[in-house]
Design a protein around this motif. Sequence first.
Motif, PDB file in Angstrom:
ATOM      1  N   MET A  59       0.796  -1.402   0.093  1.00 18.02           N
ATOM      2  CA  MET A  59      -0.135  -0.031  -0.139  1.00 18.02           C
ATOM      3  C   MET A  59       0.844   1.215   0.086  1.00 18.02           C
ATOM      4  O   MET A  59       2.016   1.376   0.659  1.00 18.02           O
ATOM      5  N   ASP A  61       0.689   5.128   1.112  1.00 23.79           N
ATOM      6  CA  ASP A  61      -0.142   6.191   2.068  1.00 23.79           C
ATOM      7  C   ASP A  61       0.292   7.385   1.408  1.00 23.79           C
ATOM      8  O   ASP A  61       1.485   7.907   1.965  1.00 23.79           O
ATOM      9  N   MET A 111       2.429   1.213  10.267  1.00 21.41           N
ATOM     10  CA  MET A 111       2.192   1.147   8.795  1.00 21.41           C
ATOM     11  C   MET A 111       2.752  -0.310   8.200  1.00 21.41           C
ATOM     12  O   MET A 111       1.900  -0.869   7.474  1.00 21.41           O
ATOM     13  N   THR A 116       1.349  -0.939   4.822  1.00 16.68           N
ATOM     14  CA  THR A 116       1.953   0.176   3.875  1.00 16.68           C
ATOM     15  C   THR A 116       3.445  -0.048   3.704  1.00 16.68           C
ATOM     16  O   THR A 116       4.194   0.016   4.434  1.00 16.68           O
ATOM     17  N   PHE A 119       5.122   5.711   2.054  1.00 22.65           N
ATOM     18  CA  PHE A 119       4.411   6.958   2.642  1.00 22.65           C
ATOM     19  C   PHE A 119       4.905   8.272   1.975  1.00 22.65           C
ATOM     20  O   PHE A 119       5.971   8.252   1.491  1.00 22.65           O
ATOM     21  N   ILE A 320      -4.157   1.529   6.750  1.00 23.52           N
ATOM     22  CA  ILE A 320      -4.894   2.148   5.241  1.00 23.52           C
ATOM     23  C   ILE A 320      -5.949   1.171   4.798  1.00 23.52           C
ATOM     24  O   ILE A 320      -6.839   1.806   4.136  1.00 23.52           O
TER      25      ILE A 320
END
Length: 442
Positions: A59, A61, A111, A116, A119, A320
Amino acid sequence: MDKMILLKDGIIVPVDGKRRSFQGSVLIGGNRIEEVGDVRETNVDRVIDCSHKIIMPGMIDTHIHLAQALLRGCADDLPLIQWLNERVWPLQSTYDEELGSLSAELCVAEMLLSGTTTFLESGLHTRYGIDGIAKVVERSGMRGFISKMFMDTPYYARHRMYEGMIEDKDESMKEFSTLYERWNNRADGRIRIAFGARTPGACTPGLYREISEKAKTLDTVVTLHFCEIKEDVSFLKREYGMSPADFLDHCGLNNNRVTLAHCVWFDSENIARLKANVAHCPSSNFKLGSGIAPVKEMLDWGVNVTLGCDGAPCNNTYDIFRDLWLSSLAQKLMNPKALSAEEPLAMATVNGARALQIDAGSIVPGRLADIITIDLKPHHVPVRDPASAIVYCAKGSDVCDVLVDGEVVVENRVLKTINLEELMDDVGNKGLLPDKRAGRFL
Ligand SMILES: [Zn+2]
């Protein structure tokens, strides 16, 4: 020779624009994806069994505040201006470098454990100790865009900014240059230094133009909060006589190097002119009562919409998957056909990569090996459509393995790069901050 890792026999959701998923394996060589699909298991250094797992891109973010993890639960149930002026800024203005690094470590650990891999930090004040924060990111194995905060006017909306949060523009420029020299493209390219401008009201159009030009020259990105609440739009009208899109054009901010957090208050006329990326932050917008961003309309106009968790005082997590789920349901509130599962999934992965101009976000040969696995549990099955299982059923705690830049950072839910026991002790010892106004610790 590059280290070879095989993610063997999982359900691959490549997020490659073709709306498909298939059973297969992913071969990683060094920090890149080499082969996807029917891969033969020869000469690999390591095999990770992915039967009963979904394999998907990590992911991305695009709107977080590393320094706000320690503020979790300190400002619930308040509207944005009060939330900022009475809670978040007074507490953040007590930070020193030690608290800055501790907060970043807590945020990064959360995270990574919830899938994630990259970032975009919104903007760090000098007082948080950006050098120390960069060291945390380097050690953690995460990919991150670390933005230095910029401002040249000490106001937000009509309110003078809290004293401890005011910064000098020239000092910030100097610090940016030092950080860029020292950290940009460090840690095998995982760390990038970016510009985090404050909102209009704290920055003049001249400063925005200067930042935008510098970002182009230095090949980096710019981010700022924009049109988060209704008053942000009336501020632009009152101060500059401009609409949001006029203001972005005027400031050199309407381009694909810029990621605008929130954009809740954008009408069709302004959306049609939007060339910058949008970081949609549904949990934050819901909790602060800011409104629902017109994401469906943005996507229809071809705007690159990405996903952000924002900060611990307004979300209150950096998981997330919760924003992924909410980003879909928020658009479906009045129209169940507004979005398919693939659209928010792209927002959280490949659209984020496009905004940050990195070669990640899809499981395709040649891309960076930023990959996560989700092991299937009762709340996912039967899996008729893996995209549906990810968006509507999965949680951050379902993430099993996390690879960043070809390195296994989380293995079978264990974070390899941060000692969680020590981190939790440190947060317990130092996590509560003195709130001078309330005369107690929060
Ligand atoms: Zn924010």
